[in-house]
Design a protein around this motif. Structure first.
Motif, PDB file in Angstrom:
ATOM      1  N   ASN A   1      39.820  29.819 -21.453  1.00  0.00           N
ATOM      2  CA  ASN A   1      40.775  29.846 -20.338  1.00  0.00           C
ATOM      3  C   ASN A   1      40.251  29.052 -19.144  1.00  0.00           C
ATOM      4  OD1 ASN A   1      42.692  31.257 -21.696  1.00  0.00           O
ATOM      5  ND2 ASN A   1      42.673  33.067 -20.380  1.00  0.00           N
TER       6      ASN A   1
ATOM      7  N   PHE B   1      44.740  34.194 -28.053  1.00  0.00           N
ATOM      8  CA  PHE B   1      44.842  32.896 -27.375  1.00  0.00           C
ATOM      9  C   PHE B   1      46.305  32.476 -27.282  1.00  0.00           C
ATOM     10  CE2 PHE B   1      40.716  33.169 -29.473  1.00  0.00           C
ATOM     11  CZ  PHE B   1      39.861  32.933 -28.400  1.00  0.00           C
ATOM     12  N   THR B   2      47.185  33.480 -27.225  1.00  0.00           N
ATOM     13  CA  THR B   2      48.611  33.163 -27.233  1.00  0.00           C
ATOM     14  C   THR B   2      49.104  32.849 -25.831  1.00  0.00           C
ATOM     15  OG1 THR B   2      49.151  35.484 -26.946  1.00  0.00           O
ATOM     16  CG2 THR B   2      49.068  34.664 -29.194  1.00  0.00           C
ATOM     17  N   ARG B   3      50.077  31.951 -25.788  1.00  0.00           N
ATOM     18  CA  ARG B   3      50.708  31.612 -24.512  1.00  0.00           C
ATOM     19  C   ARG B   3      52.042  32.327 -24.420  1.00  0.00           C
ATOM     20  NH1 ARG B   3      51.011  25.641 -26.386  1.00  0.00           N
ATOM     21  NH2 ARG B   3      51.378  26.916 -28.223  1.00  0.00           N
ATOM     22  N   GLU B   4      52.361  32.842 -23.263  1.00  0.00           N
ATOM     23  CA  GLU B   4      53.694  33.397 -23.079  1.00  0.00           C
ATOM     24  C   GLU B   4      54.682  32.261 -23.319  1.00  0.00           C
ATOM     25  OE1 GLU B   4      54.376  35.598 -19.470  1.00  0.00           O
ATOM     26  OE2 GLU B   4      52.457  36.615 -19.702  1.00  0.00           O
TER      27      GLU B   4
ATOM     28  N   PHE C   1      56.513  31.726 -13.931  1.00  0.00           N
ATOM     29  CA  PHE C   1      55.281  30.941 -13.758  1.00  0.00           C
ATOM     30  C   PHE C   1      55.216  29.756 -14.704  1.00  0.00           C
ATOM     31  CE2 PHE C   1      52.174  31.567 -17.197  1.00  0.00           C
ATOM     32  CZ  PHE C   1      52.725  32.598 -17.909  1.00  0.00           C
TER      33      PHE C   1
ATOM     34  N   TYR D   1      48.198  25.967 -11.970  1.00  0.00           N
ATOM     35  CA  TYR D   1      48.397  27.040 -12.946  1.00  0.00           C
ATOM     36  C   TYR D   1      48.688  28.377 -12.265  1.00  0.00           C
ATOM     37  CZ  TYR D   1      43.399  27.840 -11.946  1.00  0.00           C
ATOM     38  OH  TYR D   1      42.199  28.054 -11.324  1.00  0.00           O
ATOM     39  N   GLY D   2      49.585  29.131 -12.910  1.00  0.00           N
ATOM     40  CA  GLY D   2      49.884  30.492 -12.440  1.00  0.00           C
ATOM     41  C   GLY D   2      49.810  31.432 -13.620  1.00  0.00           C
TER      42      GLY D   2
ATOM     43  N   ASP E   1      41.446  35.351 -14.792  1.00  0.00           N
ATOM     44  CA  ASP E   1      40.264  35.207 -15.648  1.00  0.00           C
ATOM     45  C   ASP E   1      39.220  34.265 -15.050  1.00  0.00           C
ATOM     46  OD1 ASP E   1      41.561  36.910 -17.336  1.00  0.00           O
ATOM     47  OD2 ASP E   1      42.176  35.381 -18.779  1.00  0.00           O
TER      48      ASP E   1
ATOM     49  N   LEU F   1      47.600  18.584 -19.995  1.00  0.00           N
ATOM     50  CA  LEU F   1      47.431  17.470 -19.063  1.00  0.00           C
ATOM     51  C   LEU F   1      48.749  17.219 -18.336  1.00  0.00           C
ATOM     52  CD1 LEU F   1      45.235  14.838 -20.988  1.00  0.00           C
ATOM     53  CD2 LEU F   1      44.567  16.271 -19.055  1.00  0.00           C
ATOM     54  N   ARG F   2      49.552  18.278 -18.193  1.00  0.00           N
ATOM     55  CA  ARG F   2      50.800  18.114 -17.439  1.00  0.00           C
ATOM     56  C   ARG F   2      50.531  18.426 -15.974  1.00  0.00           C
ATOM     57  NH1 ARG F   2      52.515  21.672 -21.109  1.00  0.00           N
ATOM     58  NH2 ARG F   2      53.175  23.075 -19.453  1.00  0.00           N
TER      59      ARG F   2
ATOM     60  N   LEU G   1      40.623  25.297 -19.795  1.00  0.00           N
ATOM     61  CA  LEU G   1      42.015  24.839 -19.653  1.00  0.00           C
ATOM     62  C   LEU G   1      42.422  24.791 -18.180  1.00  0.00           C
ATOM     63  CD1 LEU G   1      43.549  26.769 -22.682  1.00  0.00           C
ATOM     64  CD2 LEU G   1      43.207  24.297 -22.496  1.00  0.00           C
TER      65      LEU G   1
HETATM   66  C1  UGA Z   1      47.108  31.244 -21.191  1.00  0.00           C
HETATM   67  C2  UGA Z   1      46.395  30.488 -22.318  1.00  0.00           C
HETATM   68  O1  UGA Z   1      47.041  29.229 -22.553  1.00  0.00           O
HETATM   69  C3  UGA Z   1      46.399  31.300 -23.597  1.00  0.00           C
HETATM   70  O2  UGA Z   1      45.650  30.624 -24.600  1.00  0.00           O
HETATM   71  C4  UGA Z   1      45.772  32.671 -23.333  1.00  0.00           C
HETATM   72  O3  UGA Z   1      45.837  33.488 -24.472  1.00  0.00           O
HETATM   73  C5  UGA Z   1      46.518  33.364 -22.201  1.00  0.00           C
HETATM   74  O4  UGA Z   1      46.489  32.527 -21.027  1.00  0.00           O
HETATM   75  C6  UGA Z   1      45.843  34.668 -21.928  1.00  0.00           C
HETATM   76  O5  UGA Z   1      44.677  34.657 -21.515  1.00  0.00           O
HETATM   77  O6  UGA Z   1      46.414  35.729 -22.230  1.00  0.00           O
HETATM   78  P1  UGA Z   1      49.667  31.628 -20.470  1.00  0.00           P
HETATM   79  O7  UGA Z   1      49.093  32.068 -19.167  1.00  0.00           O
HETATM   80  O8  UGA Z   1      50.682  32.475 -21.145  1.00  0.00           O
HETATM   81  O9  UGA Z   1      48.481  31.407 -21.551  1.00  0.00           O
HETATM   82  O10 UGA Z   1      50.381  30.219 -20.257  1.00  0.00           O
HETATM   83  P2  UGA Z   1      49.926  28.679 -20.277  1.00  0.00           P
HETATM   84  O11 UGA Z   1      50.842  27.939 -21.142  1.00  0.00           O
HETATM   85  O12 UGA Z   1      48.494  28.547 -20.553  1.00  0.00           O
HETATM   86  O13 UGA Z   1      50.218  28.243 -18.764  1.00  0.00           O
HETATM   87  C7  UGA Z   1      49.436  28.739 -17.677  1.00  0.00           C
HETATM   88  C8  UGA Z   1      49.790  27.996 -16.409  1.00  0.00           C
HETATM   89  O14 UGA Z   1      49.306  26.651 -16.453  1.00  0.00           O
HETATM   90  C9  UGA Z   1      51.284  27.880 -16.141  1.00  0.00           C
HETATM   91  O15 UGA Z   1      51.529  28.096 -14.784  1.00  0.00           O
HETATM   92  C10 UGA Z   1      51.622  26.457 -16.539  1.00  0.00           C
HETATM   93  O16 UGA Z   1      52.739  25.955 -15.865  1.00  0.00           O
HETATM   94  C11 UGA Z   1      50.342  25.744 -16.130  1.00  0.00           C
HETATM   95  N1  UGA Z   1      50.120  24.494 -16.874  1.00  0.00           N
HETATM   96  C12 UGA Z   1      49.878  24.521 -18.197  1.00  0.00           C
HETATM   97  C13 UGA Z   1      50.128  23.296 -16.187  1.00  0.00           C
HETATM   98  O17 UGA Z   1      50.332  23.240 -14.946  1.00  0.00           O
HETATM   99  N2  UGA Z   1      49.889  22.139 -16.874  1.00  0.00           N
HETATM  100  C14 UGA Z   1      49.656  22.140 -18.204  1.00  0.00           C
HETATM  101  O18 UGA Z   1      49.446  21.040 -18.769  1.00  0.00           O
HETATM  102  C15 UGA Z   1      49.655  23.352 -18.882  1.00  0.00           C
END
Ligand code: UGA
Length: 411
Positions: free
Chosen positions: A199, A146-149, A311, A248-249, A256, A242-243, A202
Motif C-alpha cells: 500500500n 489486496f482488493t480494491r473497492e 473517493f 489518493y483517498g 495505512d 500512474l493516473r 502504491l
Molecule cells: C487499496 C489498494 O489498491 C488495495 O490493493 C488494498 O487491498 C486496499 O487499498 C486495502 O488496503 O484494503 P482501495 O483503497 O480500495 O484499494 O482503492 P485504490 O484503487 O487503490 O484507490 C485508492 C486511491 O488512490 C483512490 O482515491 C484513487 O482515486 C487513487 N488513485 C489510484 C489515483 O489517484 N491514481 C491511481 O493511478 C490509482
C-alpha cells in the motif's frame, strides 16, 4: 481436494467491504459460510437479501450462494467453523493503529471456537498475529487482502498473488487454490509487512505521478497521461497507479501509510519516502483549489458543479474522499457548490442533482473529482461556455476546452 469447488465450514467476522466480499466469494465457491457482524441493522439487511454496500458483482455472488451462506450477530454461530476470517476495521487513533476491534473480535471467537484456524484479513502491523495468538492460543494465520473497492469481487477471485503467513496454513491455502494465483507462504510478520509495503509503495507511486503532473503544467506541450503511458510500458515500472489527479483517498492508503510511518518511527526509523508521499498528498487538495482560484477572478458566488463524490469510481464509499475535501474548500471560498454522483444520492449539506446534464448546465464552473467512466463520456457540447477543471484528467482536451487539466502544460 477438487480445485474448483471447496467445501470448508468458514466463518467471517466483520461484514464490511473486505468481509462481505470474502464471505460471498467463498460461499459461491461451495463452502458453507457464516458471516457475523455486531451491526444488527447490517445483518437484518443481509437477511433480507440486500447488500449494505455498493460493490459491482457482489449482489450476484450473494444471490448465487444463498443456500450456503447465513448472517448473524451471534458469535456462537461460529462454533462449528473450521476456519474463521477476521475482517474487522483497524482504524488509526492518534496516527497509530488501533487494534481494539481485532482484539475484541478475537476474544469472542476464542470463547466459542478456539480450535479453528483464525485468519487475520484485516490490515495489521507486523507482530499483531503474534499478539492475537498469545491472547487466544489459536492457530493464527495472516492472509492480507489486496482488493480494491469497486473491483473487490474480481480482485478476490483473480488476485495477482495470495499471501499466507503462519505455521500451519494448509487449510487456508486450500480455500484459495481455486483462484489459480501464485501463493506465497511465509511468516506471519512477512505477510503483515507485505501488505503495508504494498500500500505504501502504491501511495508513493501516486504522489510521484502527481508531482510529475505538476512539472508537466510548467512545460508547454506536455500531458501527464502521455508521459505516464510512456513510462508504464516499461515493465519494470508498470502502467497501473500512474493516473494523475487529486491524490489518493479512501479507507486504506491514507490510514495505512500513516500507521506504517508511526510504527517505523517507534523503531527509530524515519520512512522519509513514505512521509514525503503523505505530506504531498495532504497538500494536494488545497494546492489544486488555489490553482483553480488563480484561473478565475474569484470563486465567491460562482456556481460550481462537482462531478463525483466517492473517493474513487465504482464505489459509493465517501471515506477520505478528495472530492468532499474539494467541496469544503470551495465553499470556504464562497462558491455555490452542487454535485452529481452516479451512486451517492444523499449527503448532508451538499446540493445533489439526480441529473448530470442539468448539474452541468446550471453551473458556470465544472470540476471532475472522481474518475467515473460516465464522466469521460459526457457530450462535449455540454461544457461549452463553462470553465472546466479536469482534476482527474479524464476528459479529452481535443474535445473539451479545459481551463485547467491536471498535468497539461499549456502553450
Ligand atoms: C487499496 C489498494 O489498491 C488495495 O490493493 C488494498 O487491498 C486496499 O487499498 C486495502 O488496503 O484494503 P482501495 O483503497 O480500495 O484499494 O482503492 P485504490 O484503487 O487503490 O484507490 C485508492 C486511491 O488512490 C483512490 O482515491 C484513487 O482515486 C487513487 N488513485 C489510484 C489515483 O489517484 N491514481 C491511481 O493511478 C490509482
Amino acid at each position: 481436494m477438487d480445485k474448483e469447488r471447496c467445501h470448508v465450514r468458514i466463518g467471517v467476522v466483520g461484514l464490511g467491504y473486505v468481509g462481505l466480499v470474502t464471505a460471498a466469494v467463498l460461499a459461491s465457491r461451495g463452502n458453507s459460510v457464516t458471516g457475523v457482524d455486531v451491526d444488527v441493522s447490517r445483518i437484518q439487511m443481509l437477511k433480507r437479501g440486500k447488500s449494505p454496500i455498493f460493490e459491482p458483482q457482489l449482489d450476484e455472488r450473494i444471490g448465487n450462494a444463498r443456500s450456503n451462506i447465513e448472517f448473524s450477530e451471534d458469535y456462537s454461530k461460529l462454533s462449528d467453523c473450521e476456519v474463521i476470517f477476521l475482517c474487522v476495521p483497524t482504524p488509526n487513533t492518534d496516527n497509530r493503529i488501533d487494534l481494539r476491534y481485532v482484539m475484541a473480535a478475537a476474544a469472542e471467537i476464542k470463547e466459542y471456537n478456539a480450535s479453528s484456524d483464525l485468519v487475520i484479513k484485516s490490515t495489521v502491523l507486523p507482530g499483531t498475529a503474534r499478539k492475537v495468538s498469545e491472547l487466544t492460543g489459536m492457530n493464527v494465520v495472516s492472509n492480507p487482502e489486496f482488493t480494491r473497492e469497486g473491483s473487490a469481487v474480481h480482485d478476490t477471485e483473480k488476485p495477482d498473488r495470495i499471501v499466507i503467513g503462519g505455521k500451519s496454513v494448509e487449510r487456508v491455502r486450500e480455500i484459495w487454490e481455486f483462484t489459480g494465483s501464485p501463493i506465497i507462504v511465509t511468516t506471519n510478520e512477512n505477510a503483515e509487512l507485505i501488505k503495508y509495503a504494498s500500500n505504501a509503495f502504491l501511495a508513493v507511486k501516486i504522489s510521484f505521478i502527481n508531482q510529475i503532473a505538476d512539472l508537466c503544467e510548467k512545460i508547454p506541450g506536455t500531458d501527464v497521461n502521455v508521459v505516464a503511458e510512456g513510462m508504464g510500458l516499461d515493465r519494470r515500472i508498470g502502467r497501473e497507479f500512474l493516473r494523475a489527479g487529486l491524490g489518493y483517498g479512501g479507507s486504506c492508503f491514507p490510514k495505512d501509510t500513516v500507521a506504517m510511518s508511526s510504527f517505523a518511527k517507534e523503531k527509530g526509523l524515519d520512512l522519509s519516502i513514505v512521509n514525503s508521499a503523505i505530506q504531498y498528498n495532504d497538500n494536494r487538495v488545497p494546492f489544486l483549489v488555489k490553482r483553480i482560484e488563480e484561473n478565475l477572478d474569484t470563486l465567491n458566488g460562482k456556481r460550481v458543479c462537482v462531478l463525483g463524490l466517492s473517493f474513487k469510481d465504482n464505489t459509493g464509499d465517501l471515506r477520505e474522499s478528495r472530492s468532499l475535501m474539494i467541496i469544503e474548500n470551495l465553499k470556504r471560498r464562497g462558491a455555490v457548490v452542487r454535485a452529481y454522483d452516479p451512486v451517492v444520492h444523499y449527503i448532508g449539506d451538499i446540493d445533489l442533482y439526480d441529473d448530470l446534464s442539468k448539474c452541468i448546465s446550471d453551473s458556470e464552473i465544472v470540476i471532475t473529482a472522481t474518475e467515473w467512466t460516465e464522466f469521460s463520456k459526457i457530450n462535449p457540447s455540454l461544457f461549452r461556455g463553462k470553465e472546466v477543471f479536469d482534476l482527474r484528467r479524464i476528459l479529452d482536451p481535443k474535445e473539451v476546452k479545459l481551463t485547467m487539466g491536471v498535468g497539461i502544460g499549456k502553450n
